[in-house]
Structures are given as structure tokens and as C-alpha cells.
Design a protein around this motif. Structure first.
Motif, PDB file in Angstrom:
ATOM      1  N   PHE A 284       0.396 -16.484  28.033  1.00  0.00           N
ATOM      2  CA  PHE A 284      -0.762 -16.634  27.143  1.00  0.00           C
ATOM      3  C   PHE A 284      -0.303 -17.040  25.738  1.00  0.00           C
ATOM      4  CE2 PHE A 284      -3.357 -14.759  23.798  1.00  0.00           C
ATOM      5  CZ  PHE A 284      -4.613 -15.262  24.093  1.00  0.00           C
ATOM      6  N   PHE A 285       0.702 -16.338  25.204  1.00  0.00           N
ATOM      7  CA  PHE A 285       1.186 -16.681  23.861  1.00  0.00           C
ATOM      8  C   PHE A 285       1.725 -18.109  23.823  1.00  0.00           C
ATOM      9  CE2 PHE A 285       1.829 -11.938  23.624  1.00  0.00           C
ATOM     10  CZ  PHE A 285       0.828 -11.719  22.690  1.00  0.00           C
ATOM     11  N   ASP A 286       2.413 -18.482  24.881  1.00  0.00           N
ATOM     12  CA  ASP A 286       2.979 -19.827  24.953  1.00  0.00           C
ATOM     13  C   ASP A 286       1.861 -20.871  24.942  1.00  0.00           C
ATOM     14  OD1 ASP A 286       4.085 -22.285  26.420  1.00  0.00           O
ATOM     15  OD2 ASP A 286       5.895 -21.099  26.114  1.00  0.00           O
ATOM     16  N   ALA A 287       0.769 -20.594  25.658  1.00  0.00           N
ATOM     17  CA  ALA A 287      -0.324 -21.573  25.759  1.00  0.00           C
ATOM     18  C   ALA A 287      -1.194 -21.586  24.502  1.00  0.00           C
ATOM     19  CB  ALA A 287      -1.183 -21.249  26.979  1.00  0.00           C
ATOM     20  N   ARG A 288      -1.429 -20.434  23.898  1.00  0.00           N
ATOM     21  CA  ARG A 288      -2.432 -20.357  22.839  1.00  0.00           C
ATOM     22  C   ARG A 288      -1.894 -20.166  21.430  1.00  0.00           C
ATOM     23  NH1 ARG A 288      -7.392 -18.845  25.037  1.00  0.00           N
ATOM     24  NH2 ARG A 288      -7.476 -19.757  27.112  1.00  0.00           N
ATOM     25  N   ILE A 289      -0.710 -19.583  21.317  1.00  0.00           N
ATOM     26  CA  ILE A 289      -0.242 -19.170  19.989  1.00  0.00           C
ATOM     27  C   ILE A 289       0.975 -19.976  19.533  1.00  0.00           C
ATOM     28  CG2 ILE A 289       0.656 -17.218  18.628  1.00  0.00           C
ATOM     29  CD1 ILE A 289      -2.191 -16.589  19.417  1.00  0.00           C
ATOM     30  N   GLN A 290       1.958 -20.115  20.412  1.00  0.00           N
ATOM     31  CA  GLN A 290       3.245 -20.715  20.005  1.00  0.00           C
ATOM     32  C   GLN A 290       3.773 -21.582  21.146  1.00  0.00           C
ATOM     33  OE1 GLN A 290       5.617 -21.388  17.106  1.00  0.00           O
ATOM     34  NE2 GLN A 290       4.767 -19.349  16.759  1.00  0.00           N
ATOM     35  N   PRO A 291       3.356 -22.850  21.194  1.00  0.00           N
ATOM     36  CA  PRO A 291       3.826 -23.705  22.286  1.00  0.00           C
ATOM     37  C   PRO A 291       5.362 -23.773  22.295  1.00  0.00           C
ATOM     38  CG  PRO A 291       2.072 -24.764  21.038  1.00  0.00           C
ATOM     39  CD  PRO A 291       2.448 -23.536  20.275  1.00  0.00           C
ATOM     40  N   GLY A 292       5.941 -23.648  23.482  1.00  0.00           N
ATOM     41  CA  GLY A 292       7.412 -23.690  23.577  1.00  0.00           C
ATOM     42  C   GLY A 292       8.060 -22.324  23.488  1.00  0.00           C
ATOM     43  N   LEU A 439       8.677  -8.154  17.386  1.00  0.00           N
ATOM     44  CA  LEU A 439       7.446  -8.539  18.096  1.00  0.00           C
ATOM     45  C   LEU A 439       6.962  -9.922  17.666  1.00  0.00           C
ATOM     46  CD1 LEU A 439       5.757  -5.063  18.179  1.00  0.00           C
ATOM     47  CD2 LEU A 439       6.571  -6.378  20.135  1.00  0.00           C
ATOM     48  N   LEU A 440       7.153 -10.261  16.398  1.00  0.00           N
ATOM     49  CA  LEU A 440       6.822 -11.627  15.968  1.00  0.00           C
ATOM     50  C   LEU A 440       7.665 -12.609  16.772  1.00  0.00           C
ATOM     51  CD1 LEU A 440       6.741 -11.478  12.028  1.00  0.00           C
ATOM     52  CD2 LEU A 440       4.787 -11.614  13.587  1.00  0.00           C
ATOM     53  N   TYR A 441       8.927 -12.240  16.922  1.00  0.00           N
ATOM     54  CA  TYR A 441       9.868 -13.124  17.608  1.00  0.00           C
ATOM     55  C   TYR A 441       9.488 -13.315  19.075  1.00  0.00           C
ATOM     56  CZ  TYR A 441      14.417 -15.131  18.689  1.00  0.00           C
ATOM     57  OH  TYR A 441      15.423 -15.970  19.069  1.00  0.00           O
ATOM     58  N   VAL A 442       9.130 -12.219  19.730  1.00  0.00           N
ATOM     59  CA  VAL A 442       8.887 -12.260  21.172  1.00  0.00           C
ATOM     60  C   VAL A 442       7.500 -12.809  21.517  1.00  0.00           C
ATOM     61  CG1 VAL A 442       8.551 -10.741  23.167  1.00  0.00           C
ATOM     62  CG2 VAL A 442      10.571 -10.479  21.755  1.00  0.00           C
ATOM     63  N   THR A 443       6.519 -12.549  20.652  1.00  0.00           N
ATOM     64  CA  THR A 443       5.157 -12.995  20.981  1.00  0.00           C
ATOM     65  C   THR A 443       4.825 -14.362  20.393  1.00  0.00           C
ATOM     66  OG1 THR A 443       4.195 -11.969  19.015  1.00  0.00           O
ATOM     67  CG2 THR A 443       4.251 -10.628  21.035  1.00  0.00           C
ATOM     68  N   GLY A 444       5.571 -14.775  19.358  1.00  0.00           N
ATOM     69  CA  GLY A 444       5.227 -16.033  18.697  1.00  0.00           C
ATOM     70  C   GLY A 444       4.088 -15.875  17.706  1.00  0.00           C
ATOM     71  N   MET A 445       3.588 -14.654  17.520  1.00  0.00           N
ATOM     72  CA  MET A 445       2.564 -14.435  16.496  1.00  0.00           C
ATOM     73  C   MET A 445       3.191 -14.739  15.132  1.00  0.00           C
ATOM     74  SD  MET A 445      -0.206 -13.408  18.107  1.00  0.00           S
ATOM     75  CE  MET A 445      -1.233 -12.524  16.944  1.00  0.00           C
ATOM     76  N   THR A 446       2.377 -15.149  14.170  1.00  0.00           N
ATOM     77  CA  THR A 446       2.988 -15.579  12.913  1.00  0.00           C
ATOM     78  C   THR A 446       2.768 -14.605  11.762  1.00  0.00           C
ATOM     79  OG1 THR A 446       1.059 -16.944  12.531  1.00  0.00           O
ATOM     80  CG2 THR A 446       2.972 -18.039  13.453  1.00  0.00           C
ATOM     81  N   ASN A 447       1.812 -13.677  11.900  1.00  0.00           N
ATOM     82  CA  ASN A 447       1.586 -12.732  10.807  1.00  0.00           C
ATOM     83  C   ASN A 447       1.896 -11.316  11.284  1.00  0.00           C
ATOM     84  OD1 ASN A 447       0.490 -11.014   8.802  1.00  0.00           O
ATOM     85  ND2 ASN A 447      -0.892 -12.654   8.152  1.00  0.00           N
ATOM     86  N   ILE A 448       2.782 -10.651  10.558  1.00  0.00           N
ATOM     87  CA  ILE A 448       3.246  -9.314  10.968  1.00  0.00           C
ATOM     88  C   ILE A 448       2.090  -8.315  11.045  1.00  0.00           C
ATOM     89  CG2 ILE A 448       3.836  -8.451   8.656  1.00  0.00           C
ATOM     90  CD1 ILE A 448       6.561  -7.501  10.039  1.00  0.00           C
ATOM     91  N   ARG A 449       1.002  -8.609  10.333  1.00  0.00           N
ATOM     92  CA  ARG A 449      -0.158  -7.700  10.383  1.00  0.00           C
ATOM     93  C   ARG A 449      -0.852  -7.737  11.737  1.00  0.00           C
ATOM     94  NH1 ARG A 449      -2.618  -8.458   4.247  1.00  0.00           N
ATOM     95  NH2 ARG A 449      -0.560  -8.357   3.272  1.00  0.00           N
ATOM     96  N   ASP A 450      -0.484  -8.716  12.558  1.00  0.00           N
ATOM     97  CA  ASP A 450      -1.121  -8.846  13.872  1.00  0.00           C
ATOM     98  C   ASP A 450      -0.282  -8.270  15.010  1.00  0.00           C
ATOM     99  OD1 ASP A 450      -3.261 -10.069  12.643  1.00  0.00           O
ATOM    100  OD2 ASP A 450      -2.438 -12.088  12.905  1.00  0.00           O
ATOM    101  N   VAL A 451       0.866  -7.671  14.690  1.00  0.00           N
ATOM    102  CA  VAL A 451       1.671  -7.095  15.775  1.00  0.00           C
ATOM    103  C   VAL A 451       1.816  -5.579  15.647  1.00  0.00           C
ATOM    104  CG1 VAL A 451       2.922  -9.213  16.343  1.00  0.00           C
ATOM    105  CG2 VAL A 451       3.835  -7.667  14.600  1.00  0.00           C
TER     106      VAL A 451
END
Ligand code: 4AD
Ligand code: MG
Length: 463
Positions: A284-292, A439-451
């Protein structure tokens, strides 16, 4: 216990009678059937509950279906059958339906398919019900468990270090004070008498469990702590929180190279675990948040980490001075833009930087023979820079005492830390991994407030 949706979707559907409980994601009604997608948080996937025309037409079910809307909690009874639809193994042929808690559509905030992350931050109490935050929570849970697995498998003892402390573990002064004094009375009296404060002296929330965990390191050998830490820096960035979780291992009779190996093995283990056990959420993260994302995680899952000394890193940055807002020079603290440049443009992956100037690092780091640098090691990664900070510790009493004094810190308050160097001192080393940075690294999320479930940052302590 009633099987979860994840468990139901994992078995061979062969007409088992089951009850599904969860929250409605969508409802769709046609002439021939009603479809209710139910999610119970056990996995990303919903279970589709299909009410055929005859069932949906029964008066009690028809009236209950009217109360079913996005966000409502429901209980659905039926039989588990193979799904004709692509992309799902099983669905529920529903025979019974109960609405447990309604979610009136005119008031429930999560109606749209995709809300902005900014909007979701304002409803942190409801955001775990979205795909993104459900996935973050599941990955966070798995990674927390993996932290313990990694260290327990390697003979480390988990030490609970205190949250309230009188000592500044990083010597940087960015601490939240803990007091039971009545601040308004203090203000009107014009003076603070800590004799009347709860601990009889100033006390703070800890910035790191390291100093305390070192005491157990000097008895148990291999230890780690994993807990919340607090920093009162006014850093309003996508990489900083005022309250974050940190994992801090500490190993006796170990040096900087052992420390680097441990840090690399630890990251490998965490990334491998995420790829293996959180595949659906990572997809899901790969498709929606951080391609690749998955490709890049695979490449770090067992690859080597590049190495540079701080001096080499600065020399590299100086070749590209023009590209930075903050011009790099020997002695400067590496900025996030520098760390990103080194990891993304120069080495293309994780980078371990060692031997930083002593003046930009904490008092406890072991001084190198050049008298200018310390045996520090930071692990930097693409996208946001520092993920781990660590060092070999100064284990020689006179050198540590001098360093504490030179940095203007109060020697007396570190008396017990200095005792570790007085009695059976050993070379030892450790590091801190910021759990939310991981968690930013593993999920590809970009804002630490979201992990983190409920972020704390300057002017932000809601929920
Ligand atoms: O580099 P730091 O400050 O090191 C220490 O606290 C040492 N006592 C660790 C040790 O050697 N035992 O912090 C360690 C890590 C950073 O690399 C970063 O990942 C994370 O903690 N970190 C933060 N994460 C979120 N918000 C903040 N404000 C953070 N500050 C540090
Ligand atoms: Mg650091």
C-alpha cells in the motif's frame, strides 16, 4: 476468540458459518444485491459482505441496511465462500446484520475515499480508521516487537530506564522541567525554592536513557532500553518530535566497529522483518505514498553501508558548496540537506559517518588521539538523513571529567556516571535509533507526525 478478518481471508473458504464484526468502509446497493465492505483493523483488506436480493429484501435486514453507513460498527453473520471478484480470496454470503454503533453520514468526518494527511492530523482520534494510519499502526507494532526479538535473540537484557531524571543525558539543555510547584505562587513570590519542589531539586523528563542504561551495561554486558524520550527543542520540522521513542543498546568491552556492525545488523533485521511480515501494508505504501519503496528497502535489507569520516564527508560536500542553503565547513553540524545529499547523491544508500568534531557532539563520546574528533558514528539514510546516533563512550575518568567541566556542565550531578569509570571501567559503545525515524524509513511516510499515534511538537499536544 472470534476469527479476525485477516484470519478469515487466510483460510480456504468452504461455507463456514462465521460472524464478522468491524467498521463499515463502504456500502453499495443495487437491485440484485447489497454489498457492505467491513474492516476490522486486523489487516488492510476489507471483507465483502454480500446480501442477495432476497436477504436484503427481508424487512428487518432492509431497515438495518438503511442505518449502515461509512464508519458504523456492525456485526454480520453469514457463510464464508470463495469470492468471484478478482483480488480477494473470500467473501461473506450474509444472512444476518446488526448495527452496533451508527455513524451519521452528515457528521462522521471520514466520508471521502482520500483525505489529506494534514486534515487527518486534526482528527488524530479517528485517523487510525483510514487505510494509511491503520497500516502505519500495524507496521509500528511489528517493528516494536522486532526490536525486542532482535536484542533478545542476541542475549541483550531489556532495562527500564527512568523517565524523570535530574541529569541532562545529552548535555544540550533542551529538557522539559517536571515540577509540582505552583508556578503562579512562584511568580508572585519572585523566587524559586526547589526545597519545596517534589524531588527537592530541579527534575526533568529524560532526553535519553543512555546514561542510566550504561550502569546496567557495566554489570550485565549487553543491554538495551526502549522507551519514550522528550526534547524541548523548538524544532518544527518533518523529522522532529518533542516526544519520541528511542531504542538504545549498550555493549561492554565493545568499540566503534562493533557498534557499527550492530547498527547495520539491526537495520537489516528490521527491514527484512517489515518486508516479510508487513508485505500487504508495504505494498500500500509503495502504491500510494512512496513509489519504489519496496525496491529500495530490498536493496538495504542485506546490503553493506557506505562509510566516511566526518572530515571526508565535509570534503565531499565542499565540492558542491553552491547547492546548499547552509555552506558546509569543517566543524559545522551536518544539516539535513547535507545528510540527504551524501546519502542520495554521493553514495545512494545508507551511510555511516564517523569521527565528528568533538565540539558538536555530546560530552560522553570517546576522544580520539587527534584531540579534535570523537569516536562517534551516525547512520544517515536517503530522504531524511540521521536515523541513528551513537559512539564509543569515554571510559577514562580524567578525560571524561575534563570534558564535562570544559563543556560547562555540573560535574557533581554526574557523580554516579563518573563512578562507572572509577570502578571496573570498560571500553563500551552504544547508539540510539529514533523509532519514528525508522518508521519513516520503512513506511515511506514523509512527516514524522504521521508515524506516531498522537504527535507532540511545539504548540501541539492535543488528544
Ligand atoms: O543522536 P541522538 O541525540 O543520540 C542520543 O540521544 C544518544 N544518547 C543515543 C545513544 O548513543 N544511546 O538521538 C538518537 C536518535 C537520532 O539519530 C534520531 O533518530 C532520533 O534519536 N531523534 C529524534 N527523533 C525524533 N524527534 C527528535 N526530536 C529526535 N531527536 C533525536
Ligand atoms: Mg544525533
Amino acid at each position: 476468540m472470534r476469527p479476525s478478518v485477516k484470519e478469515l481471508l487466510g483460510v480456504d473458504a468452504a461455507g463456514q458459518e462465521v460472524i464478522v464484526k468491524g467498521w463499515v468502509r463502504t456500502k453499495r446497493q443495487t437491485k440484485s444485491a447489497a454489498f457492505v465492505e467491513v474492516n476490522d483493523g486486523s489487516c488492510m483488506a476489507n471483507i465483502q459482505c454480500v446480501f442477495d436480493a432476497e436477504t436484503a429484501g427481508k424487512p428487518e435486514i432492509a431497515s438495518t441496511l438503511e442505518k449502515v453507513s461509512t464508519g458504523a460498527s456492525v456485526s454480520v453473520e453469514g457463510t464464508l465462500v470463495p469470492s468471484p471478484a478478482a483480488g480477494q480470496k473470500a467473501e461473506l454470503r450474509a444472512t444476518g446484520l446488526q448495527v452496533i454503533g451508527e455513524a451519521p453520514p452528515d457528521a462522521y468526518p471520514l466520508q471521502k475515499k482520500a483525505h489529506s494527511l494534514e486534515f487527518l492530523r486534526e482528527i488524530a482520534h479517528l485517523r487510525p480508521r483510514t487505510n494509511t494510519f491503520g497500516a502505519v499502526a500495524r507496521v509500528r507494532n511489528r517493528m516494536a516487537f522486532a526490536v525486542h526479538q532482535f536484542f533478545q535473540e542476541r542475549g541483550f537484557s531489556y532495562i527500564h530506564t527512568p523517565i524523570i531524571t535530574a541529569s541532562d543525558a545529552e548535555g544540550a539543555g533542551a529538557m522539559f522541567q517536571v515540577t509540582t510547584l505552583d508556578l503562579e505562587k512562584v511568580a508572585s513570590s519572585g523566587a524559586v525554592d526547589y526545597g519545596y519542589d517534589f524531588f527537592g531539586k530541579p527534575a526533568f523528563l529524560t532526553v535519553s536513557g543512555q546514561l542510566n542504561v550504561e550502569t546496567y551495561c557495566q554489570a550485565l554486558g549487553r543491554v538495551y532500553t526502549f522507551g519514550p524520550t522528550f526534547r524541548a527543542e523548538n524544532s518544527n520540522t518533518t523529522r522532529h518530535l518533542s516526544e519520541f521513542w528511542m531504542i538504545e543498546p549498550e555493549v561492554a568491552f565493545a568499540g566503534i566497529e562493533d557498534n557499527i556492525d550492530l547498527a547495520r545488523d539491526f537495520i537489516h533485521y528490521l527491514v527484512q522483518t517489515a518486508l516479510r511480515d508487513c508485505a500487504e501494508d508495504l505494498a500500500f505504501f509503495d502504491a500510494r505514498i512512496q513509489p519504489g519503496l519496496i525496491e529500495s528497502l530490498k536493496s538495504v535489507a542485506s546490503g553493506s553501508f557506505s562509510r566516511m569520516t566526518y572530515t571526508e564527508a565535509v570534503a565531499e560536500l565542499e565540492k558542491h558548496k553552491g547547492v546548499f542553503e547552509f555552506k558546509p565547513y569543517w566543524g559545522c553540524d551536518l544539516q539535513s540537506e547535507h545528510e540527504k545529499f551524501l546519502t542520495e547523491k554521493v553514495v545512494g544508500g545508507p551511510l555511516v559517518v564517523t569521527d565528528y568534531p568533538k565540539d558538536i557532539k555530546a560530552f560522553y563520546m570517546k576522544q580520539n588521539d587527534d584531540e579534535k574528533t570523537v569516536a562517534a558514528m551516525d547512520v544517515l539514510v536517503p530522504r531524511f538523513g540521521e536515523i541513528i546516533g551513537g559512539s564509543e563512550r569515554e571510559w577514562r575518568l580524567p578525560l571524561l571529567q575534563k570534558r564535562i567541566a570544559d563543556m560547562g556542565l555540573n560535574l557533581d550531578s554526574y557523580w554516579w556516571y563518573l563512578d562507572l569509570r572509577r570502578f571496573g571501567s570498560t571500553p563500551h559503545a552504544g547508539f540510539g535509533l529514533g523509532f519514528e525515524r525508522l518508521l519513516l524509513y520503512v513506511t515511506g511516510m514523509t512527516n514524522i507526525r504521521d508515524v506516531i499515534p498522537f504527535p507532540r511538537a511545539p504548540k501541539l499536544a492535543d488528544f
